[in-house]
Write an enzyme that holds these catalytic residues in place. Sequence first.
Site, PDB file in Angstrom:
ATOM      1  CD  GLU A 308      -2.952  -0.743   2.476  1.00 41.81           C
ATOM      2  OE1 GLU A 308      -3.058   0.380   3.031  1.00 41.81           O
ATOM      3  OE2 GLU A 308      -3.540  -1.755   2.883  1.00 41.81           O
TER       4      GLU A 308
HETATM    5  O1  IFM Z   1      -7.791   2.441   3.966  1.00 41.82           O
HETATM    6  C1  IFM Z   1      -6.702   2.033   4.729  1.00 41.82           C
HETATM    7  C2  IFM Z   1      -6.455   0.546   4.574  1.00 41.82           C
HETATM    8  O2  IFM Z   1      -7.578  -0.211   4.914  1.00 41.82           O
HETATM    9  C3  IFM Z   1      -5.313   0.114   5.441  1.00 41.82           C
HETATM   10  N1  IFM Z   1      -4.146   0.937   5.241  1.00 41.82           N
HETATM   11  C4  IFM Z   1      -4.324   2.362   5.255  1.00 41.82           C
HETATM   12  C5  IFM Z   1      -5.449   2.763   4.324  1.00 41.82           C
HETATM   13  C6  IFM Z   1      -5.629   4.291   4.337  1.00 41.82           C
HETATM   14  O3  IFM Z   1      -5.907   4.727   5.615  1.00 41.82           O
END
Ligand code: IFM
Length: 407
Positions: A308
Amino acid sequence: MEKDLKFPEGFLWGTATSAHQVEGNNHNQWTEWEESPKRINYLKSKELNPADFISAGACDHYNHCEEDFDLAKAMNNNTHRFSIEWSRIEPQEGNFNQAEIEHYRKVIRALRARGIEPFITLWHWTMPIWFAEMGGFENRDNIIYFVRFCDRIVSELKNEVKYWIILNEPMRYAGMAYLAGEEPPQKKNPFVFLRVISNLAEAHNRVYEAIHRIDPNAQVGIAHQMNYYEGWPASFINWFWSKRFLKKIEKHFDFIGLNYYRRLLIKGFNFNAGKGQRIDVGWEIYPEGIYHVLKSLDRYQKPIYITENGLADSQDRWRAKFIIDHLRWIHKAISEGVDVRGYFHWSLLDNFEWAYGFWPKFGIIEVDRETLERKMRFSGKVYGEIARTGSITPEIIKIVEGGKNYD
Ligand code: IFM
Protein backbone atom coordinates in the site's frame (compact mmCIF):
# COMPACT_ATOMS: atom_id res chain seq x y z
CA MET A 1 17.01 15.84 -20.06
CA GLU A 2 16.72 13.28 -17.30
CA LYS A 3 17.02 9.67 -18.42
CA ASP A 4 14.41 6.95 -17.83
CA LEU A 5 14.17 5.37 -14.40
CA LYS A 6 13.62 1.80 -15.44
CA PHE A 7 12.17 -0.73 -12.97
CA PRO A 8 13.35 -4.35 -13.02
CA GLU A 9 11.92 -6.80 -15.56
CA GLY A 10 8.79 -8.49 -14.17
CA PHE A 11 8.09 -5.72 -11.66
CA LEU A 12 4.47 -5.88 -10.52
CA TRP A 13 2.24 -2.83 -10.93
CA GLY A 14 -1.11 -2.81 -9.24
CA THR A 15 -3.59 -1.31 -6.86
CA ALA A 16 -5.11 -2.60 -3.62
CA THR A 17 -8.53 -2.74 -1.96
CA SER A 18 -10.10 -4.49 1.01
CA ALA A 19 -13.45 -6.27 1.05
CA HIS A 20 -15.25 -4.19 3.65
CA GLN A 21 -14.16 -0.93 2.08
CA VAL A 22 -15.41 -1.67 -1.43
CA GLU A 23 -17.73 -4.68 -1.67
CA GLY A 24 -20.87 -3.40 -0.01
CA ASN A 25 -23.51 -5.21 2.03
CA ASN A 26 -21.24 -7.08 4.36
CA HIS A 27 -22.33 -8.18 7.77
CA ASN A 28 -19.47 -8.20 10.21
CA GLN A 29 -18.36 -6.55 13.47
CA TRP A 30 -17.71 -3.28 11.62
CA THR A 31 -21.21 -3.02 10.12
CA GLU A 32 -22.68 -3.66 13.57
CA TRP A 33 -20.50 -0.94 15.04
CA GLU A 34 -21.25 1.56 12.25
CA GLU A 35 -24.97 1.16 12.84
CA SER A 36 -24.90 0.98 16.65
CA PRO A 37 -26.88 3.67 18.55
CA LYS A 38 -23.70 4.73 20.35
CA ARG A 39 -21.93 5.45 17.07
CA ILE A 40 -24.95 7.14 15.46
CA ASN A 41 -25.45 9.37 18.50
CA TYR A 42 -21.79 10.28 18.49
CA LEU A 43 -21.96 11.29 14.81
CA LYS A 44 -25.12 13.30 15.37
CA SER A 45 -23.50 15.07 18.30
CA LYS A 46 -20.80 16.22 15.87
CA GLU A 47 -23.50 17.28 13.37
CA LEU A 48 -22.35 14.64 10.91
CA ASN A 49 -24.67 12.66 8.67
CA PRO A 50 -24.49 9.02 9.82
CA ALA A 51 -25.13 7.80 6.25
CA ASP A 52 -21.69 9.12 5.31
CA PHE A 53 -20.16 6.84 7.95
CA ILE A 54 -22.02 3.59 7.31
CA SER A 55 -20.42 1.29 4.75
CA ALA A 56 -23.80 0.00 3.42
CA GLY A 57 -23.45 -0.62 -0.35
CA ALA A 58 -19.93 0.92 -0.41
CA CYS A 59 -18.78 0.82 -4.09
CA ASP A 60 -20.78 -2.33 -4.80
CA HIS A 61 -17.52 -3.78 -6.03
CA TYR A 62 -19.03 -7.19 -5.24
CA ASN A 63 -21.19 -6.74 -8.36
CA HIS A 64 -18.97 -4.34 -10.31
CA CYS A 65 -15.69 -6.19 -10.04
CA GLU A 66 -15.42 -7.01 -13.75
CA GLU A 67 -15.86 -3.34 -14.65
CA ASP A 68 -13.31 -2.38 -12.00
CA PHE A 69 -10.79 -4.89 -13.30
CA ASP A 70 -11.28 -3.52 -16.82
CA LEU A 71 -10.10 -0.21 -15.40
CA ALA A 72 -7.12 -1.89 -13.72
CA LYS A 73 -6.29 -3.43 -17.07
CA ALA A 74 -6.69 -0.06 -18.79
CA MET A 75 -3.97 1.14 -16.38
CA ASN A 76 -1.77 -1.71 -17.69
CA ASN A 77 -1.69 -3.26 -14.23
CA ASN A 78 -0.36 -6.79 -13.96
CA THR A 79 -1.34 -7.39 -10.33
CA HIS A 80 -4.13 -6.57 -7.89
CA ARG A 81 -4.46 -6.98 -4.14
CA PHE A 82 -7.84 -7.60 -2.50
CA SER A 83 -9.18 -9.29 0.61
CA ILE A 84 -11.59 -12.14 1.21
CA GLU A 85 -14.41 -11.31 3.60
CA TRP A 86 -14.45 -13.95 6.33
CA SER A 87 -18.00 -13.03 7.40
CA ARG A 88 -19.31 -13.95 3.93
CA ILE A 89 -17.50 -17.29 3.90
CA GLU A 90 -18.39 -18.37 7.44
CA PRO A 91 -21.40 -16.33 8.57
CA GLN A 92 -22.13 -18.84 11.34
CA GLU A 93 -19.40 -20.73 13.13
CA GLY A 94 -18.51 -23.84 11.16
CA ASN A 95 -21.02 -23.13 8.33
CA PHE A 96 -19.03 -22.39 5.22
CA ASN A 97 -20.88 -20.77 2.35
CA GLN A 98 -19.68 -22.45 -0.84
CA ALA A 99 -21.44 -19.92 -3.07
CA GLU A 100 -19.31 -17.14 -1.57
CA ILE A 101 -16.15 -19.18 -2.06
CA GLU A 102 -17.18 -19.54 -5.70
CA HIS A 103 -17.67 -15.78 -5.88
CA TYR A 104 -14.03 -15.23 -4.97
CA ARG A 105 -12.97 -17.93 -7.43
CA LYS A 106 -14.78 -15.89 -10.08
CA VAL A 107 -13.01 -12.74 -8.91
CA ILE A 108 -9.64 -14.45 -9.24
CA ARG A 109 -10.49 -15.77 -12.69
CA ALA A 110 -11.71 -12.34 -13.79
CA LEU A 111 -8.30 -10.97 -12.82
CA ARG A 112 -6.36 -13.77 -14.50
CA ALA A 113 -8.43 -13.35 -17.68
CA ARG A 114 -7.03 -9.82 -17.82
CA GLY A 115 -3.45 -10.89 -17.17
CA ILE A 116 -3.57 -9.65 -13.58
CA GLU A 117 -1.89 -11.65 -10.79
CA PRO A 118 -4.00 -11.81 -7.60
CA PHE A 119 -2.52 -11.06 -4.17
CA ILE A 120 -5.05 -12.16 -1.58
CA THR A 121 -5.34 -10.78 1.93
CA LEU A 122 -6.96 -13.23 4.33
CA TRP A 123 -7.73 -10.73 7.08
CA HIS A 124 -8.19 -7.01 6.62
CA TRP A 125 -9.67 -6.15 10.05
CA THR A 126 -13.21 -7.48 9.70
CA MET A 127 -14.55 -10.65 11.29
CA PRO A 128 -17.84 -12.57 11.53
CA ILE A 129 -20.12 -11.44 14.33
CA TRP A 130 -19.85 -14.82 16.11
CA PHE A 131 -16.06 -14.51 16.19
CA ALA A 132 -16.19 -10.95 17.51
CA GLU A 133 -18.69 -12.04 20.17
CA MET A 134 -16.24 -14.71 21.33
CA GLY A 135 -13.72 -11.93 21.88
CA GLY A 136 -12.00 -12.05 18.48
CA PHE A 137 -8.23 -12.04 18.78
CA GLU A 138 -8.38 -11.10 22.46
CA ASN A 139 -8.50 -14.82 23.26
CA ARG A 140 -5.71 -17.15 22.30
CA ASP A 141 -8.17 -20.07 22.14
CA ASN A 142 -9.98 -18.35 19.27
CA ILE A 143 -7.01 -18.52 16.91
CA ILE A 144 -8.06 -21.99 15.79
CA TYR A 145 -11.14 -20.54 14.10
CA PHE A 146 -9.09 -18.14 12.02
CA VAL A 147 -6.67 -20.91 11.09
CA ARG A 148 -9.59 -23.12 10.05
CA PHE A 149 -11.03 -20.35 7.83
CA CYS A 150 -7.66 -19.74 6.17
CA ASP A 151 -7.09 -23.45 5.75
CA ARG A 152 -10.43 -23.78 3.95
CA ILE A 153 -9.84 -20.83 1.63
CA VAL A 154 -6.32 -21.84 0.71
CA SER A 155 -7.33 -25.47 0.14
CA GLU A 156 -10.11 -24.30 -2.18
CA LEU A 157 -8.10 -21.72 -4.10
CA LYS A 158 -4.54 -23.04 -4.00
CA ASN A 159 -4.46 -23.85 -7.71
CA GLU A 160 -5.47 -20.33 -8.61
CA VAL A 161 -3.41 -18.23 -6.21
CA LYS A 162 0.30 -17.95 -5.54
CA TYR A 163 0.54 -14.94 -3.20
CA TRP A 164 -1.17 -14.84 0.20
CA ILE A 165 -1.08 -12.01 2.72
CA ILE A 166 -2.27 -13.32 6.07
CA LEU A 167 -2.80 -10.10 8.03
CA ASN A 168 -3.20 -6.48 7.06
CA GLU A 169 -1.59 -3.96 9.44
CA PRO A 170 -2.03 -5.86 12.71
CA MET A 171 -0.40 -3.04 14.70
CA ARG A 172 -2.72 -0.37 13.31
CA TYR A 173 -5.74 -2.61 14.00
CA ALA A 174 -4.73 -3.32 17.58
CA GLY A 175 -3.81 0.32 18.20
CA MET A 176 -7.08 1.78 16.96
CA ALA A 177 -9.28 -0.93 18.48
CA TYR A 178 -7.61 -1.45 21.87
CA LEU A 179 -5.35 1.52 22.62
CA ALA A 180 -6.92 4.60 21.06
CA GLY A 181 -10.31 2.90 21.43
CA GLU A 182 -11.61 4.62 18.30
CA GLU A 183 -12.59 1.58 16.25
CA PRO A 184 -14.50 -1.59 17.14
CA PRO A 185 -14.56 -2.99 19.74
CA GLN A 186 -13.49 0.42 21.11
CA LYS A 187 -11.68 -0.77 24.21
CA LYS A 188 -8.92 1.21 25.78
CA ASN A 189 -6.82 -1.31 27.59
CA PRO A 190 -3.06 -1.53 27.10
CA PHE A 191 -2.93 -5.07 28.44
CA VAL A 192 -5.55 -6.32 26.02
CA PHE A 193 -3.81 -4.34 23.28
CA LEU A 194 -0.56 -6.22 23.93
CA ARG A 195 -2.38 -9.54 24.12
CA VAL A 196 -4.13 -8.95 20.79
CA ILE A 197 -0.78 -8.18 19.14
CA SER A 198 0.72 -11.34 20.50
CA ASN A 199 -2.32 -13.42 19.43
CA LEU A 200 -2.27 -11.93 15.94
CA ALA A 201 1.41 -12.86 15.61
CA GLU A 202 0.64 -16.40 16.79
CA ALA A 203 -2.28 -16.57 14.33
CA HIS A 204 0.02 -15.42 11.54
CA ASN A 205 2.61 -18.07 12.38
CA ARG A 206 0.08 -20.89 12.53
CA VAL A 207 -1.60 -19.86 9.28
CA TYR A 208 1.79 -19.57 7.59
CA GLU A 209 2.50 -23.18 8.47
CA ALA A 210 -0.97 -24.30 7.42
CA ILE A 211 -0.62 -22.63 4.01
CA HIS A 212 2.74 -24.23 3.40
CA ARG A 213 1.36 -27.64 4.36
CA ILE A 214 -1.36 -27.16 1.74
CA ASP A 215 0.87 -25.60 -0.91
CA PRO A 216 4.63 -25.74 -0.37
CA ASN A 217 5.12 -23.37 -3.31
CA ALA A 218 2.86 -20.61 -2.01
CA GLN A 219 4.39 -17.21 -1.31
CA VAL A 220 3.12 -16.01 2.04
CA GLY A 221 3.61 -12.65 3.71
CA ILE A 222 2.14 -9.79 5.67
CA ALA A 223 1.02 -6.26 4.79
CA HIS A 224 2.77 -4.31 7.52
CA GLN A 225 2.27 -0.61 8.03
CA MET A 226 5.49 1.24 8.75
CA ASN A 227 5.72 5.00 9.10
CA TYR A 228 8.98 6.86 8.91
CA TYR A 229 9.73 8.37 12.32
CA GLU A 230 12.01 11.25 13.22
CA GLY A 231 12.65 12.98 16.53
CA TRP A 232 12.93 11.58 20.02
CA PRO A 233 12.50 8.71 20.75
CA ALA A 234 12.09 7.70 17.08
CA SER A 235 14.15 4.54 17.42
CA PHE A 236 12.03 3.27 20.32
CA ILE A 237 8.78 4.08 18.49
CA ASN A 238 10.10 2.41 15.38
CA TRP A 239 11.04 -0.67 17.37
CA PHE A 240 7.64 -0.85 19.06
CA TRP A 241 5.33 -0.10 16.11
CA SER A 242 7.34 -1.49 13.22
CA LYS A 243 10.06 -3.96 14.12
CA ARG A 244 8.57 -5.81 17.09
CA PHE A 245 5.80 -7.53 15.15
CA LEU A 246 8.18 -8.57 12.37
CA LYS A 247 10.43 -10.08 15.02
CA LYS A 248 7.53 -12.19 16.31
CA ILE A 249 6.88 -13.63 12.85
CA GLU A 250 10.45 -13.57 11.57
CA LYS A 251 10.65 -17.23 10.57
CA HIS A 252 7.22 -17.16 8.99
CA PHE A 253 7.22 -14.98 5.91
CA ASP A 254 8.39 -15.45 2.35
CA PHE A 255 8.03 -11.77 1.51
CA ILE A 256 7.36 -8.53 3.32
CA GLY A 257 4.49 -6.30 2.24
CA LEU A 258 5.14 -2.71 3.19
CA ASN A 259 2.27 -0.25 3.64
CA TYR A 260 3.93 3.17 3.69
CA TYR A 261 2.03 6.43 3.97
CA ARG A 262 3.85 9.11 5.93
CA ARG A 263 6.48 10.59 8.20
CA LEU A 264 5.75 11.37 11.82
CA LEU A 265 7.82 13.70 13.97
CA ILE A 266 8.07 12.45 17.52
CA LYS A 267 8.48 14.64 20.55
CA GLY A 268 8.07 12.56 23.67
CA PHE A 269 4.45 11.40 23.59
CA ASN A 270 3.47 13.72 20.72
CA PHE A 271 3.35 12.57 17.12
CA ASN A 272 3.08 15.34 14.53
CA ALA A 273 3.06 15.74 10.78
CA GLY A 274 6.09 17.53 9.34
CA LYS A 275 6.08 20.68 7.24
CA GLY A 276 5.55 19.01 3.85
CA GLN A 277 2.37 19.12 1.76
CA ARG A 278 -0.58 17.62 3.65
CA ILE A 279 -3.17 15.29 2.15
CA ASP A 280 -6.93 15.66 2.78
CA VAL A 281 -6.77 13.70 6.05
CA GLY A 282 -3.83 15.79 7.29
CA TRP A 283 -0.96 13.35 6.76
CA GLU A 284 2.28 14.78 5.46
CA ILE A 285 3.53 13.69 2.03
CA TYR A 286 7.08 12.51 2.61
CA PRO A 287 8.33 10.30 -0.25
CA GLU A 288 11.89 10.01 1.06
CA GLY A 289 10.57 8.10 4.07
CA ILE A 290 9.77 5.06 1.95
CA TYR A 291 13.45 4.81 1.03
CA HIS A 292 14.58 4.76 4.65
CA VAL A 293 11.95 2.20 5.60
CA LEU A 294 12.92 -0.01 2.65
CA LYS A 295 16.59 0.20 3.63
CA SER A 296 15.68 -0.88 7.15
CA LEU A 297 13.85 -3.94 5.76
CA ASP A 298 16.84 -5.07 3.71
CA ARG A 299 18.26 -6.99 6.67
CA TYR A 300 15.50 -9.61 6.37
CA GLN A 301 16.81 -10.57 2.92
CA LYS A 302 13.30 -11.29 1.63
CA PRO A 303 11.48 -9.92 -1.41
CA ILE A 304 9.53 -6.78 -0.62
CA TYR A 305 6.28 -5.60 -2.19
CA ILE A 306 4.88 -2.16 -1.50
CA THR A 307 1.42 -3.50 -0.64
CA GLU A 308 0.00 0.00 0.00
CA ASN A 309 1.01 3.56 -0.71
CA GLY A 310 -1.42 6.32 -1.48
CA LEU A 311 -3.24 9.43 -0.38
CA ALA A 312 -6.62 11.02 0.17
CA ASP A 313 -6.78 13.70 -2.53
CA SER A 314 -10.31 14.51 -3.68
CA GLN A 315 -9.09 17.01 -6.29
CA ASP A 316 -6.39 14.66 -7.61
CA ARG A 317 -3.95 17.55 -7.30
CA TRP A 318 -1.05 15.64 -5.82
CA ARG A 319 -1.62 11.98 -6.64
CA ALA A 320 0.36 11.71 -9.90
CA LYS A 321 3.34 13.54 -8.41
CA PHE A 322 3.01 11.57 -5.17
CA ILE A 323 3.29 8.30 -7.11
CA ILE A 324 6.27 9.45 -9.12
CA ASP A 325 8.11 10.86 -6.12
CA HIS A 326 7.61 7.67 -4.10
CA LEU A 327 8.66 5.54 -7.06
CA ARG A 328 11.87 7.56 -7.43
CA TRP A 329 12.83 6.71 -3.86
CA ILE A 330 11.80 3.09 -4.34
CA HIS A 331 13.96 3.00 -7.45
CA LYS A 332 16.90 4.37 -5.49
CA ALA A 333 16.47 1.62 -2.88
CA ILE A 334 16.35 -0.99 -5.67
CA SER A 335 19.46 0.46 -7.28
CA GLU A 336 21.22 0.01 -3.93
CA GLY A 337 20.24 -3.66 -3.81
CA VAL A 338 16.92 -3.72 -1.93
CA ASP A 339 14.78 -6.46 -3.48
CA VAL A 340 11.53 -4.58 -4.18
CA ARG A 341 9.36 -6.50 -6.62
CA GLY A 342 6.09 -4.63 -6.89
CA TYR A 343 4.03 -1.56 -6.09
CA PHE A 344 0.32 -1.51 -5.19
CA HIS A 345 -1.28 1.90 -5.09
CA TRP A 346 -3.92 2.38 -2.39
CA SER A 347 -6.52 2.37 -3.67
CA LEU A 348 -8.15 1.29 -6.90
CA LEU A 349 -11.41 3.02 -5.91
CA ASP A 350 -12.71 5.79 -3.70
CA ASN A 351 -14.03 3.74 -0.83
CA PHE A 352 -15.15 3.45 2.78
CA GLU A 353 -12.27 4.77 4.85
CA TRP A 354 -13.28 3.11 8.12
CA ALA A 355 -14.11 5.55 10.94
CA TYR A 356 -13.52 8.48 8.57
CA GLY A 357 -16.43 7.28 6.44
CA PHE A 358 -16.64 8.05 2.74
CA TRP A 359 -15.22 11.56 2.55
CA PRO A 360 -11.48 10.76 2.12
CA LYS A 361 -10.91 9.99 -1.55
CA PHE A 362 -8.08 7.48 -1.85
CA GLY A 363 -9.12 6.18 -5.29
CA ILE A 364 -7.08 6.40 -8.44
CA ILE A 365 -10.55 5.77 -9.88
CA GLU A 366 -13.24 8.19 -8.76
CA VAL A 367 -16.54 6.63 -7.69
CA ASP A 368 -19.76 8.64 -7.69
CA ARG A 369 -21.53 7.56 -4.52
CA GLU A 370 -25.00 8.13 -5.93
CA THR A 371 -24.70 6.56 -9.38
CA LEU A 372 -21.68 4.33 -8.64
CA GLU A 373 -20.23 5.57 -11.91
CA ARG A 374 -16.47 5.02 -12.13
CA LYS A 375 -14.14 7.57 -13.72
CA MET A 376 -10.41 7.25 -14.10
CA ARG A 377 -8.60 10.19 -12.60
CA PHE A 378 -5.74 11.99 -14.32
CA SER A 379 -3.36 10.19 -11.97
CA GLY A 380 -4.76 6.85 -13.16
CA LYS A 381 -3.71 7.69 -16.68
CA VAL A 382 -0.25 8.65 -15.48
CA TYR A 383 0.01 5.43 -13.46
CA GLY A 384 -1.08 3.51 -16.56
CA GLU A 385 1.82 5.00 -18.49
CA ILE A 386 4.28 4.11 -15.74
CA ALA A 387 2.99 0.52 -15.69
CA ARG A 388 3.03 0.29 -19.50
CA THR A 389 6.63 1.43 -19.81
CA GLY A 390 7.84 -0.02 -16.49
CA SER A 391 9.62 3.30 -16.11
CA ILE A 392 9.39 6.90 -15.18
CA THR A 393 10.25 8.63 -18.41
CA PRO A 394 10.87 12.33 -19.12
CA GLU A 395 7.63 12.26 -21.13
CA ILE A 396 5.66 11.08 -18.11
CA ILE A 397 7.22 13.75 -15.94
CA LYS A 398 6.32 16.38 -18.52
CA ILE A 399 2.74 15.17 -18.52
CA VAL A 400 2.56 15.40 -14.72
CA GLU A 401 4.13 18.84 -14.68
CA GLY A 402 1.74 19.93 -17.42
CA GLY A 403 -1.25 19.21 -15.21
CA LYS A 404 -4.54 17.74 -16.22
CA ASN A 405 -4.45 18.07 -20.01
CA TYR A 406 -3.30 14.55 -20.47
CA ASP A 407 -5.42 12.32 -22.68
O1 IFM B 1 -7.79 2.44 3.97
C1 IFM B 1 -6.70 2.03 4.73
C2 IFM B 1 -6.45 0.55 4.57
O2 IFM B 1 -7.58 -0.21 4.91
C3 IFM B 1 -5.31 0.11 5.44
N1 IFM B 1 -4.15 0.94 5.24
C4 IFM B 1 -4.32 2.36 5.25
C5 IFM B 1 -5.45 2.76 4.32
C6 IFM B 1 -5.63 4.29 4.34
O3 IFM B 1 -5.91 4.73 5.61
